[in-house]
Design an enzyme around this catalytic site. Structure first.
Site, PDB file in Angstrom:
ATOM      1  NE  ARG A 103       7.406  -2.935   5.101  1.00 32.79           N
ATOM      2  CZ  ARG A 103       6.166  -2.462   5.271  1.00 32.79           C
ATOM      3  NH1 ARG A 103       5.956  -1.154   5.301  1.00 32.79           N
ATOM      4  NH2 ARG A 103       5.142  -3.272   5.400  1.00 32.79           N
ATOM      5  CG  HIS A 130       3.082  -7.211   2.521  1.00 33.74           C
ATOM      6  ND1 HIS A 130       3.771  -7.541   3.668  1.00 33.74           N
ATOM      7  CD2 HIS A 130       2.418  -6.054   2.809  1.00 33.74           C
ATOM      8  CE1 HIS A 130       3.527  -6.632   4.607  1.00 33.74           C
ATOM      9  NE2 HIS A 130       2.710  -5.729   4.111  1.00 33.74           N
ATOM     10  CD  GLN A 133      -1.676  -6.606   4.719  1.00 35.97           C
ATOM     11  OE1 GLN A 133      -0.938  -5.782   5.227  1.00 35.97           O
ATOM     12  NE2 GLN A 133      -2.922  -6.783   5.133  1.00 35.97           N
ATOM     13  CG  ASP A 225      -1.812  -1.994  -1.914  1.00 33.91           C
ATOM     14  OD1 ASP A 225      -1.821  -1.025  -1.116  1.00 33.91           O
ATOM     15  OD2 ASP A 225      -0.775  -2.622  -2.204  1.00 33.91           O
ATOM     16  CB  CYS A 265      -2.502  -4.137   2.652  1.00 35.42           C
ATOM     17  SG  CYS A 265      -1.944  -2.984   1.388  1.00 35.42           S
ATOM     18  NE  ARG A 293       0.611  -7.364   8.587  1.00 36.56           N
ATOM     19  CZ  ARG A 293       1.413  -6.445   8.054  1.00 36.56           C
ATOM     20  NH1 ARG A 293       0.914  -5.390   7.451  1.00 36.56           N
ATOM     21  NH2 ARG A 293       2.730  -6.591   8.076  1.00 36.56           N
TER      22      ARG A 293
HETATM   23  N1   CP Z   1       0.028  -2.971   5.403  1.00 34.72           N
HETATM   24  C1   CP Z   1       1.270  -2.652   5.811  1.00 34.72           C
HETATM   25  O1   CP Z   1       2.233  -3.421   5.654  1.00 34.72           O
HETATM   26  O2   CP Z   1       1.359  -1.448   6.432  1.00 34.72           O
HETATM   27  P1   CP Z   1       2.714  -0.701   6.826  1.00 34.72           P
HETATM   28  O3   CP Z   1       3.390  -0.310   5.543  1.00 34.72           O
HETATM   29  O4   CP Z   1       2.266   0.488   7.621  1.00 34.72           O
HETATM   30  O5   CP Z   1       3.566  -1.627   7.616  1.00 34.72           O
HETATM   31  N1  NVA Z   2       1.874  -2.162  -2.191  1.00 32.15           N
HETATM   32  C1  NVA Z   2       2.169  -1.319  -1.069  1.00 32.15           C
HETATM   33  C2  NVA Z   2       1.870  -2.006   0.203  1.00 32.15           C
HETATM   34  C3  NVA Z   2       2.115  -1.205   1.438  1.00 32.15           C
HETATM   35  C4  NVA Z   2       1.863  -1.971   2.691  1.00 32.15           C
HETATM   36  C5  NVA Z   2       3.622  -0.893  -1.120  1.00 32.15           C
HETATM   37  O1  NVA Z   2       4.482  -1.735  -1.406  1.00 32.15           O
HETATM   38  O2  NVA Z   2       3.905   0.281  -0.885  1.00 32.15           O
END
Ligand code: CP
Ligand code: NVA
Length: 307
Positions: A103, A130, A133, A225, A265, A293
């Site tokens: 990530r 993502h 997701q 989101d 998400c 997930r």
């Molecule tokens: N939706 C998602 O990716 O959640 P986290 O940021 O908690 O991993």
């Molecule tokens: N768009 C959000 C998604 C989190 C899972 C972010 O990038 O923070």
């Protein structure tokens, strides 16, 4: 099948459908009698340059359910691209673990990891997309409707990483995708161009709106989101002024199809992009979606790391 899972746009519709079907099988099997230890002895190294609840725990548990293990790699410890080059980190880790999940902020960083790594690399979210997701989202939609093609998915809010992967998977799999977002918060042109390319085969329609009320007409799925993604915190106040008309609330929901489902998400900012009434109401699928997930990623790690 590719070595890495970096973007749903890298995969064909058949490959994505196969992964979703594998996730459904693994989920059924898990609830019946557990999954066999197909990844016994395999370890997924997990690099997190941003916080996480769902991604971290669901990948860890996916590996455990398949008899493998997961290793959390602290960002401060390895200093991706700071203490050591990404190319060197990728090559070193390739000798220790059998897969890498990352990530990151810059999408190029996950591409660079994949370029140099001898083991599969999975994108656990970047500033651009993502993909894991999106797989869980499609799994949730398929479970709910028993089909995918021709469904209308409407995203309300920022044209962000989650919106990009959702748009691409819809465009690949024959779902129609609409987004309503304020001016200045459009999905990038590059991502839109790619989506249009996929629609020539899938016949999906992609539509862009400013008005959320127009966008939800005929929606089978409403998705939202956060208004401020990780890494954009200094824009929070500015965004909180622009986004309130894009809240998913009871009124907006009542303008969609009667059986519409709501996805997010998570993490949710209740009272901002979504109200409690909607998040906890009968149309919400937020928690099954979060749980999916685990099942979607189990299919991904199995496909990439087995053998
Ligand atoms: N939706 C998602 O990716 O959640 P986290 O940021 O908690 O991993
Ligand atoms: N768009 C959000 C998604 C989190 C899972 C972010 O990038 O923070």
């Amino acid at each position: 099948m590719k070595k890495d899972f970096l973007a749903v746009s890298d995969y064909s519709a058949d490959e994505l459908n196969d992964l979703i079907d594998l996730a459904i099988d693994l989920k059924t099997e898990y609830f019946k009698h557990g999954n066999p230890p197909l990844l016994k002895g395999k370890v997924l190294g997990m690099i997190f340059n941003k916080p996480s609840l769902r991604t971290r725990i669901s990948f860890d548990m996916a590996m455990r359910h398949l008899g493998g293990d997961a290793l959390f790699i602290s960002p401060n410890e390895i200093g991706l691209g700071k203490r050591e080059s990404i190319a060197d980190i990728a090559r070193v880790l390739s000798g220790y673990v059998q897969g890498i999940m990352a990530r990151v902020f810059e999408h190029d960083h996950v591409l660079e990891l994949a370029k140099w790594s001898a083991v599969p690399v999975i994108n656990g979210l970047s500033d651009y997309n993502h993909p894991c997701q999106a797989m869980a989202d499609i799994l949730t939609i398929k479970e709910n409707y028993g089909k995918l093609q021709g469904l209308n998915v409407t995203f309300i809010g920022d044209g962000n990483n989650v919106a990009v992967s959702l748009m691409h998977i819809c465009a690949k799999l024959g779902l129609n995708f609409a987004i309503a977002n304020p001016e200045g918060y459009d999905i990038s042109e590059k991502a839109v161009e790619l989506a249009h390319k996929f629609t020539t085969t899938s016949k999906s329609q992609i539509k862009f709106y400013r008005d959320p009320h127009e966008a939800v007409i005929g929606a089978d799925v409403i998705y939202t989101d956060t208004w401020t993604s990780m890494g954009q915190e200094e824009e929070t106040q500015k965004r909180e002024k622009v986004f309130p008309p894009y809240q998913v609330n009871q009124k907006l929901l009542s303008e969609a199809n009667p059986e519409v489902i709501v996805l997010h998400c998570l993490p949710a900012h209740r009272g901002q992009e979504i109200t409690d009434v909607v998040a906890d109401g009968p149309h919400s699928r937020l928690f099954p979606q979060a749980h999916n997930r685990l099942h979607a990623q189990k299919a991904i790690v199995l496909q990439l790391m087995q053998g």
